[in-house]
Design a protein around this motif. Sequence first.
Motif: not given
Length: 160
Positions: A38-45, A56-58, A69-77
């Motif tokens: 969240r801090e690194a991207t400035g986006e809410e999860p 984020g998404s792109f 389609g749409d996919w998140f820019r970065v993420g985790f599981s």
Amino acid sequence: MAGKAPKTAPTDVDPRDFLDGLEPRRREEGLVLLELMREATGEEPVMWGPSMVGYGSFRYRSTSGAAQGDWFRVGFSPRKAKLTLYGLQGHLRSEELLARLGRHTLGAGCVYATRLEHLDLDVVRELVTHAYTEADNIGDAETGGGEAVEGARGGEDTQG
């Protein structure tokens, strides 16, 4: 020919509620990643499907047009066996940063770690910031989004 949309999409589930349902170690690791990204991207999860947290998404389209389609820019599981980090490969500085990351393995579009403590969190933050910023540059490339990213397994051992 219309492209195939990914099965994984954003949901209304609060990522903190998802993390609260995990075993203690994965919950704690997930909470660290939740805030770090969240801090690194400035986006809410946002939850994508039942087990991925994205930022984020792109819009992507494979070169063949078979997937888009749409996919998140970065993420985790925070999966049971390994933490899975998404969207961190294939960018200008990815290889350099991954070399400094710590103990991890690579899969098709994924970075796997057995424990968060095996990774250098400053490098994770730098890698997330870089990948998030560079995600627009792969929007029209073969990104492996959707099912291909979610189904990635195994990979090459990499020690940092």
